[in-house]
Write an enzyme that holds these catalytic residues in place. Structure first.
Site, PDB file in Angstrom:
ATOM      1  N   GLU A  80      65.900  44.769   5.477  1.00 37.72           N
ATOM      2  CA  GLU A  80      66.793  45.926   5.515  1.00 37.72           C
ATOM      3  C   GLU A  80      68.118  45.574   6.184  1.00 37.72           C
ATOM      4  OE1 GLU A  80      66.150  48.478   3.883  1.00 37.72           O
ATOM      5  OE2 GLU A  80      63.972  48.439   3.611  1.00 37.72           O
ATOM      6  N   CYS A 143      59.966  54.759   9.241  1.00 41.45           N
ATOM      7  CA  CYS A 143      60.471  53.374   9.301  1.00 41.45           C
ATOM      8  C   CYS A 143      61.948  53.340   9.657  1.00 41.45           C
ATOM      9  CB  CYS A 143      60.218  52.651   7.976  1.00 41.45           C
ATOM     10  SG  CYS A 143      58.482  52.214   7.763  1.00 41.45           S
TER      11      CYS A 143
END
Ligand code: PCA
Length: 214
Positions: A80, A143
């Protein structure tokens, strides 16, 4: 020795296993050379997960923190790039909380970038023989919440430490009807070892195109 904190989540959404914790355990049990890896298991609960993460970071004083989460439906390991200051839960968390359009940190910046060399991390996983890509959204569930809380904490209290988030696919045992892509835990652990080594040792990122057009 580089000190690494690796976090995974408890199962959520009715599942009985979360591959993120299975992989964190495997990597901590057999870490890559030169890295001391500690694994911490986080609740899948808004607020509580961030608190557990803060406690682990303060107790362990790591040089590098990578949080792992499951992204069922994704076919590969995704590194990410950015955490956003939004909680917007499609389903209730494990405590029944379902925040909609609330900030993770009221008054905090709109977003934080991971402080990992994200493209080098993707390349390292691929060189280990495991499919991987760069992602520009960690979603808006627990998350992303933990990822944002992590980057906020490091910026505030431990600016020399690097931090980031990696989503991983479902386990084969979770998707026996093959309607959803999956990767075995030991394959993902193998990728994570290579990724951690790159994150711990590279001072600059690769300048290669990994951007998205949508
Ligand atoms: N995945 C969820 C939360 C916990 C997990 O493993 C997410 O992507 O937000």
């Amino acid at each position: 020795m580089t000190r690494v904190l690796l976090t995974g989540f408890e199962p959520f959404g009715g599942a009985d296993v979360n591959p993120s914790w299975e992989v964190a355990r495997l990597v901590a049990a057999t870490p890559p050379e030169g890295l001391a890896v500690t694994a911490a298991r986080l609740s899948c609960v808004f607020g509580q997960a961030a608190e557990e993460l803060r406690t682990a970071v303060r107790a362990f004083a790591p040089d590098l923190v990578i949080s792992l989460g499951q992204a069922a439906g994704r076919p590969d390991v995704t590194v990410e790039r950015v955490a956003i200051n939004v909680d917007d839960a499609r389903i209730p968390d494990n405590a029944g909380r379902q925040p909609v359009d609330r900030p993770v940190v009221p008054g905090g910046p709109a977003a934080y970038f991971a402080t990992l060399p994200v493209k080098a991390c993707v390349a390292a996983a691929r060189e280990a023989g495991v499919p991987a890509s760069l992602s520009h959204t960690a979603g808006t569930f627990v998350c992303n919440h933990v990822f944002y809380a992590l980057m906020h904490l490091l910026a505030d209290e431990l600016p020399t430490a690097r931090g980031g988030f990696v989503h991983i696919p479902a386990l084969p045992s979770q998707v026996l009807d093959v309607s959803t892509p999956s990767l075995p835990a030991d394959t993902v652990a193998h990728a994570l070892r290579a990724l951690l080594t790159a994150a711990a040792t590279r001072t600059t990122d690769l300048r290669v195109p990994e951007g998205a057009t949508h």
